[in-house]
Design a protein around this motif. Structure first.
Motif, short mmCIF file in Angstrom:
data_model
loop_
_atom_site.label_atom_id
_atom_site.label_comp_id
_atom_site.label_asym_id
_atom_site.label_seq_id
_atom_site.Cartn_x
_atom_site.Cartn_y
_atom_site.Cartn_z
N PHE A 83 0.81 -1.21 0.00
CA PHE A 83 0.00 0.00 0.00
C PHE A 83 0.85 1.27 0.00
O PHE A 83 0.46 2.28 -0.58
N HIS A 84 2.01 1.25 0.68
CA HIS A 84 2.84 2.45 0.77
C HIS A 84 4.06 2.38 -0.14
O HIS A 84 4.97 3.20 0.00
N LEU A 85 4.06 1.45 -1.06
CA LEU A 85 5.10 1.39 -2.07
C LEU A 85 4.88 2.52 -3.07
O LEU A 85 3.76 2.73 -3.54
N LYS A 86 5.92 3.26 -3.38
CA LYS A 86 5.79 4.34 -4.36
C LYS A 86 5.72 3.73 -5.75
O LYS A 86 6.68 3.13 -6.23
N PRO A 87 4.56 3.86 -6.42
CA PRO A 87 4.38 3.17 -7.71
C PRO A 87 5.15 3.84 -8.84
O PRO A 87 5.38 5.05 -8.81
N PRO A 88 5.57 3.05 -9.84
CA PRO A 88 6.24 3.63 -11.01
C PRO A 88 5.27 4.51 -11.79
O PRO A 88 4.17 4.07 -12.14
N THR A 89 5.67 5.72 -12.07
CA THR A 89 4.74 6.69 -12.66
C THR A 89 4.53 6.51 -14.16
O THR A 89 3.62 7.10 -14.74
#
Length: 347
Positions: free
Chosen positions: A221-227
């Motif tokens: 949930f708090h993983l910074k997703p690849p944009t």
């Protein structure tokens, strides 16, 4: 800006409105009371009063800049005999809390339209944007049908999952009563799993959920997703981004049944790879209980007014996770795993 005396503010509060004074301005927060992260009692206790000092006090809860940004839109006037110059001076110590308005900030999302289709355009701004909480109402989808099933009331959690849990317990109990399972049969004949071991497996399953809860919350949930992948941004927003952006949405606090069932199937499939069927059911039934405790506790922390010290502390802890230290405090039903993983909120 209309001028109101302190007596008028108190009278309004006594007549059913919830009005507060902050830095010389009057705020009618009646529509915000049920959303307040600190609980309904806090605002009702301070109704008609000057809360300038209280809002910056660490004895109760030192408010984040997002709280002041939300408060600004509920302004209905100023305290009588307070000049605009005085308001400016009174506001100076807290000027940073109004940075969005002062710097001409414009939200990149149009909240009058479904939000999910707009998420890909945020790209590099997405992660920071989701961690700037708002109390605006959230609509995700164009379709009314899909939008309806994107929400879930808290009572649907026990209504659906208690029968599922009891069915698994019954199935495991009747099966093990007739024929015990054998776990790890290649290891010196294996370990017999009979009815007497069911309670231990159930408790182990419930405790295992607390670890899974922490792992999912922190590393999924708090993983910074690849944009560069729009679908991943949208998936992240569906799973948890929406909750941090709109933490006061009552219908989006517990897991809707569809994603909850998908998660349950994945966990069940993984456990069944290493455990026989009836042992798996005994263990998973405990995990279901752990999940229900987690989801209902999460809802209670957001919208309940705890009287027990444990839940009061847990509520403050979770509010800090949302509004102050979103990179810590990943335990929800308890702080247990924040200790060994060094993510405990201590300030």
């Amino acid at each position: 800006m209309s001028s109101l005396t302190e007596d008028v503010v108190r009278q309004r509060s006594k007549s059913g409105r919830t009005c507060l004074i902050y830095s010389g301005k009057v705020y009618d927060v009646t529509d915000f009371v049920s959303k307040h992260p600190g609980g309904v009692d806090v605002l009702e206790e301070h109704a008609g009063q000057d809360v300038t000092e209280a809002m910056h006090s660490s004895e109760t809860h030192k408010h984040s800049r997002y709280a002041f940004t939300m408060l600004d839109k509920y302004c209905v006037g100023k305290v009588q005999n307070t000049s605009d110059e005085d308001l400016c001076l009174m506001g100076k110590p807290n000027a940073k809390y109004f940075y969005n308005r002062q710097e001409g900030y414009t939200d990149p999302v149009d909240w009058n339209k479904p939000v999910l289709p707009q998420i890909p355009m945020l790209r590099e701004k997405y992660f920071e944007w989701t961690h700037q909480p708002t109390d605006l109402p959230l609509r995700l989808f164009h379709s009314d049908f899909v939008e309806y099933f994107s929400k879930c009331s808290w009572w649907m959690v026990p209504m659906y999952w208690v029968p599922v849990m009891l069915a698994m317990i019954y199935w495991a109990y009747t099966g093990l009563s007739e024929h015990p399972d054998v776990w790890l049969p290649w290891l010196a004949g294996g370990i017999e799993i009979n009815v007497s071991r069911m309670p231990y497996l159930f408790v182990l399953g419930a405790l295992s959920w607390t670890l899974l809860e922490y792992v999912i919350h922190r590393w999924v949930f708090h993983l910074k997703p690849p944009t560069q992948y729009p679908i991943i941004l949208q998936l992240h927003f569906l799973l948890h981004g929406q909750h941090h952006k709109c933490p006061m949405e009552k219908g989006r606090l517990v897991f809707p049944l569809v994603p909850a069932n998908i998660l349950a199937y994945i966990v069940y499939s993984v456990v069944s790879l290493v455990c026989p069927l009836l042992m798996t059911l005994s263990f998973i039934s405990g995990m279901v209980l752990g999940y229900m405790i987690y989801d209902l506790t999460h809802y209670y922390l957001h919208h309940g007014s705890p009287s027990l010290t444990y839940f009061k502390n847990l509520k403050r802890y979770h509010v800090k996770h949302h509004f102050e230290q979103q990179h810590k405090g990943f335990g929800i039903s308890s702080k247990l795993w924040d200790y060994p993983f060094n993510t405990l909120i201590t300030e």
